[in-house]
Design an enzyme around this catalytic site. Structure first.
Site, PDB file in Angstrom:
ATOM      1  N   ASN A   1     -26.748  11.043 126.894  1.00  4.51           N
ATOM      2  CA  ASN A   1     -27.903  11.116 128.255  1.00  4.51           C
ATOM      3  C   ASN A   1     -27.289  12.187 129.096  1.00  4.51           C
ATOM      4  O   ASN A   1     -26.315  11.941 129.865  1.00  4.51           O
ATOM      5  CB  ASN A   1     -28.061   9.933 128.797  1.00  4.51           C
ATOM      6  CG  ASN A   1     -29.007  10.218 129.951  1.00  4.51           C
ATOM      7  OD1 ASN A   1     -30.264  10.492 129.900  1.00  4.51           O
ATOM      8  ND2 ASN A   1     -28.433  10.138 131.101  1.00  4.51           N
ATOM      9  N   GLU A   2     -27.765  13.464 129.121  1.00  2.00           N
ATOM     10  CA  GLU A   2     -27.473  14.357 130.258  1.00  2.00           C
ATOM     11  C   GLU A   2     -26.034  14.751 130.406  1.00  2.00           C
ATOM     12  O   GLU A   2     -25.544  15.755 131.464  1.00  2.00           O
ATOM     13  CB  GLU A   2     -27.975  14.078 131.521  1.00  2.00           C
ATOM     14  CG  GLU A   2     -29.562  13.696 131.760  1.00  2.00           C
ATOM     15  CD  GLU A   2     -29.982  13.287 133.070  1.00  2.00           C
ATOM     16  OE1 GLU A   2     -29.257  13.132 133.977  1.00  2.00           O
ATOM     17  OE2 GLU A   2     -31.063  13.262 133.145  1.00  2.00           O
ATOM     18  N   ASP A   3     -25.482  14.877 129.387  1.00  2.00           N
ATOM     19  CA  ASP A   3     -23.866  15.326 129.399  1.00  2.00           C
ATOM     20  C   ASP A   3     -23.969  16.878 129.180  1.00  2.00           C
ATOM     21  O   ASP A   3     -22.987  17.274 129.706  1.00  2.00           O
ATOM     22  CB  ASP A   3     -23.010  14.654 128.088  1.00  2.00           C
ATOM     23  CG  ASP A   3     -23.003  12.969 128.566  1.00  2.00           C
ATOM     24  OD1 ASP A   3     -23.197  12.530 129.520  1.00  2.00           O
ATOM     25  OD2 ASP A   3     -22.245  12.282 127.562  1.00  2.00           O
TER      26      ASP A   3
END
Length: 838
Positions: free
Chosen positions: A420-422
């Site tokens: 998630n959102e890395d």
């Protein structure tokens, strides 16, 4: 054979002498709830108690439990640790048998040489403070960048939200948070996996069973259809290791999400017969095929992003799921059942398990299978730069293998996402990488975690659960994570980012919006449960603010409320209502605009909208549409209405004539531009069912202030085409001299309303609603409402927490609104509030 799950744990702080009982009769537990249950700490969720409890995460803690061996003739004695949080040294009868480094890995240990056949066996687990271990690891590696929590969190395999998030508290807990099982056996079923391939009129099953057997044994499989008939039965000699049973089913009853069919499940019963006895295991398994469709368009840039289930395109309307409690072991089976039923009742067919929590409990996926909810499953990496040195890759590989094997019989799973959102973090900290490099090995680059997301994970998914598509991250696609034409996006330019007007959601969509949201306060009841000083129950109090973790929430919440809603007062109840109505309007706009783009074959311009978020982990003001105590906010209902199988959508278009002097086509947003505004409304229908729906479209326009009907359209026959959008009216002109609300509905042959919607002038704060009369009749299990003039945002409230099937709705003259409330008595008090109630 003996299979026993340890329970009735005891705990103590490491270095102390006194053991104390953990919560009674529980198989899983954690230190914070145990300390609270014994009166050693105050309630972590009340007031600002969180601040005084941080010492707990800086200490080591011990747990112990005992068990007896009842099968003394067994040749194997096995301990299975389904989840220890996180760094643990395990001792059996004083012998160290195991050290763990991840709360996401299942550990197994043969312990025959340590087991006492006579008398109790003591299992003791020492949990080291993960916070301190992570900080030491960070000193040896690197200080990572990330959103939320301290940077050391990315060094360890622990639920990241334990470090605190912009919706949750900081509680570094520990304990045996998943079951510990002791198994004595001679022969045992270790694992099973139904690898299903669905064709047009048949399903092929390669049923794989892993066994550990001693002596001659027989493996037997019985498969029963959803209606209880046996459709397959076979026997074969069993061998240690892998066993395969292949068979086909003709005209199978396939599993579908509830929005598009029936979630049929088959019972697979495996029996292992040996000289030592019989072991039987049953799993409920759905037969389905899932595809992630990413195809180029002929008339728009980019590619589609939507799911097909059994060759049927599915528009995904749903919510993100965070852990439903700061302490997972406080959740019950009933909690999960009620949360997921709220999804179904809210017409939400997809839930995304966010990557900063944990892989959910079995009951979560079992209920999603049973109810027909699609599951988007993130791997547990969120909002940070994660390492990728060899030991870390090995640890994470064990984690992913553990979880894939555990989850691969759940048919509700339709996607695995790497993180998630890395990728967003990498972009924001200025990392650059070669997107054309698809080698899968990036350990020595400035973005080493790509090795996990683009190398390790896709290979493991392909090996252990190839039926489910893999997506490297969320958001991910295109040249960057903001590319709305490829892959999925997280659209946070409403609330975060550029803080756009929510009326402009139609400009902010993408092929699949997997995160977007708006904050609102929970109910007064929820605040009363977590704030003891009742003088603090006002909008700007310290404790109300303490129970809101979003950075800058005061400015952002005020911006969106003041920009859109007339605030009737700054008393607590008025402010709660204003924030909830604003959130409901905001999210309703988003679902309405984006669902319109589900336009049929070759034109699936938008494949889904997944709101952030359905739930909370503690009592808090957040983006959740249902609060921690399962009390729906008004936004839950606006999402429910916009996600109905059959619906009507409207959008108001504004335009101005070209400037005759400056010859400028449009000066939208320019100051002192007093050219007359031209208003027109588009009207369309949406239908997610697999059959056309016929009806009559009725359209009325009302002067908001006077309630007088000032226009509309002649009735017209319409067809809402199956599984797509159907455009009905383009640019219906309405007056710009008076405030006009347009009310559209599709009715059936008997005059019953199939779907309806109202489009109001914006912003709502400029509207006036004099002389409104809302009549309400309370009956058993329902209330009936009528109104003399158009009314906005009708809210029903009860003393008890009964489920109301609609709330925050609009009312129009001539219609009777029936609201179902199961358990309501005709003598119960029902309070009615509505927008700008005089």
């Amino acid at each position: 054979m003996q299979s026993y799950t340890l329970k009735n744990w005891s705990y103590r702080q490491a270095g102390t002498d006194t053991w104390k009982p953990a919560r009674k009769d529980l198989e899983t537990t954690e230190i914070h709830p145990d300390l609270f249950a014994n009166g050693e700490i105050v309630d972590p969720f009340v007031d600002d108690n969180e601040k005084s409890l941080q010492w707990i995460g800086e200490k080591d803690w011990e747990y112990k439990a005992s068990f007896d061996v009842t099968d003394k003739t067994a040749s194997n004695h096995l301990l299975i640790f389904e989840g220890l949080d996180t760094f643990a040294d395990v001792f059996l009868n004083g012998h160290k048998i195991l050290s763990t480094e991840s709360m996401f890995v299942q550990y197994q240990k043969q312990v025959k040489q340590y087991v006492q056949l006579d008398g109790p066996n003591e299992l003791r687990i020492v949990f080291r403070a993960a916070l301190l271990v992570a900080r030491e690891l960070e000193k040896k590696t690197f200080k990572a960048k990330g959103f939320n929590g301290e940077s050391s969190r990315m060094q360890i395999r622990k639920a990241q939200y334990h470090y605190g998030w912009d919706w949750g508290p900081l509680f570094m807990t520990c304990g045996p948070y998943r079951p510990v099982r002791f198994v004595s056996y001679n022969s045992r079923i270790e694992d099973m996996y139904a690898k299903v391939s669905v064709a047009k009129d048949s399903a092929s099953v390669d049923f794989q069973v892993s066994l550990d057997v001693t002596g001659p044994s027989v493996l037997e499989l019985s498969v029963k259809s959803p209606d209880g008939h046996e459709v397959h039965h076979s026997k074969q000699d069993a061998v240690s290791g892998d066993n395969s049973i292949r068979f086909s089913l003709q005209n199978p009853q396939l599993w579908f999400p509830f929005s598009h069919g029936t979630p049929h499940l088959y019972d697979f019963t495996v029996s292992l017969k040996s000289q030592q006895g019989l072991e039987t295991v049953t799993k409920r398994i759905g037969l389905r095929k899932v595809e992630l469709v990413q195809e180029p368009f002929k008339d728009q840039p980019g590619t589609s992003f939507y799911f097909k289930v059994n060759d049927v395109p599915v528009y995904s309307s749903g919510s993100n799921w965070i852990p439903a409690h700061s302490f997972q072991t406080c959740l019950t089976k009933r909690d999960y059942e009620e949360w997921l039923q709220l999804m179904v009742d809210g017409n939400q067919n997809m839930i995304r398990v966010w990557g900063g929590g944990y892989y959910e409990q079995e009951v979560f996926y079992t209920e999603c299978d049973r109810l027909g909810i699609l599951v988007w499953q993130d791997f547990m990496f969120a909002c940070g730069q994660y390492p990728a040195y060899p030991e870390y890759i090995k640890l994470v590989s064990d984690e992913v293998e553990t979880q894939l094997k555990r989850l691969r019989n759940y048919c509700s799973l339709v996607l695995f996402a790497g993180n998630n959102e890395d990728y967003q973090v990498a972009e924001q900290v200025g990392l650059e990488w070669d997107k054309s490099d698809t080698s899968g090995h990036y350990e020595h680059t400035n973005f080493p975690a790509r090795t996990l997301y683009e190398g390790v994970f896709p290979k493991l998914v392909s090996k252990f659960y190839p039926e489910v598509p893999y997506h490297p991250g969320s958001p991910w696609g295109g040249q960057d994570t903001a590319d709305a034409t490829i892959g999925d996006i997280h659209q946070w330019n409403v609330w975060h980012g550029s803080q756009e007007k929510y009326q402009d959601w139609y400009k902010l969509g993408g092929r699949f919006v997997s995160e977007f949201g708006m904050e609102a306060l929970p109910s007064r009841k929820t605040y009363e449960a977590c704030i003891t000083d009742k003088s603090e129950l006002y909008p700007q109090s310290y404790l109300v603010d303490f129970h809101n973790r979003s950075d800058g929430f005061e400015r952002r919440l005020a911006l969106y409320v003041i920009e859109n809603i007339k605030v009737e007062g700054l008393d607590f109840d008025s402010w709660i209502y204003a924030t909830q109505l604003m959130q409901a309007e905001c999210l309703g706009y988003a679902y309405r605009c984006w669902r319109r783009e589900w336009r049929g074959d070759g034109r699936r311009y938008s494949g889904g909208a997944i709101v952030w978020q359905i739930n909370d982990c503690w009592p808090v003001a957040s983006w959740a549409i249902v609060d921690h105590f399962k009390r729906p906010k008004l936004a839950y209902y606006s999402v429910r209405r916009e996600s109905r199988p059959v619906g009507v959508g409207m959008y108001r278009n504004e335009s101005k004539d070209p400037d005759p002097v400056l010859d400028i086509p449009d000066q939208e947003g320019a100051p002192f531009d007093y050219r007359p505004v031209h208003l027109a409304v588009d009207i369309w229908g949406v239908n997610s069912s697999l059959k056309d729906v016929k009806g009559t479209l009725k359209v009325d326009a009302y002067n908001v202030s006077t309630g007088e009907r000032v226009g509309g359209l002649d009735d017209q026959s319409v067809v809402l085409k199956a599984n797509q959008t159907s455009e009905f009216v383009k640019n219906m002109k309405i007056s710009n001299k008076i405030p006009v609300v347009v009310y559209s509905r599709v009715v059936d042959e008997e005059g019953g309303i199939v779907a309806s919607a109202g489009d109001w002038p914006q912003p709502l704060k400029y509207l006036k609603f004099p002389d409104r009369k809302v009549e309400i009749v309370v009956e058993k299990d329902q209330v009936v409402l009528t109104v003399n003039k158009p009314v906005k945002g009708v809210e029903l409230s009860l003393e008890s927490d009964l489920f109301i099937d609609d709330n925050g709705f609009d009312l129009f003259p001539g219609d009777s609104k029936v609201v179902k409330i199961k358990g309501l008595k005709s003598t119960d008090s029902v309070k009615v509030h509505y927008y700008q109630k005089q």
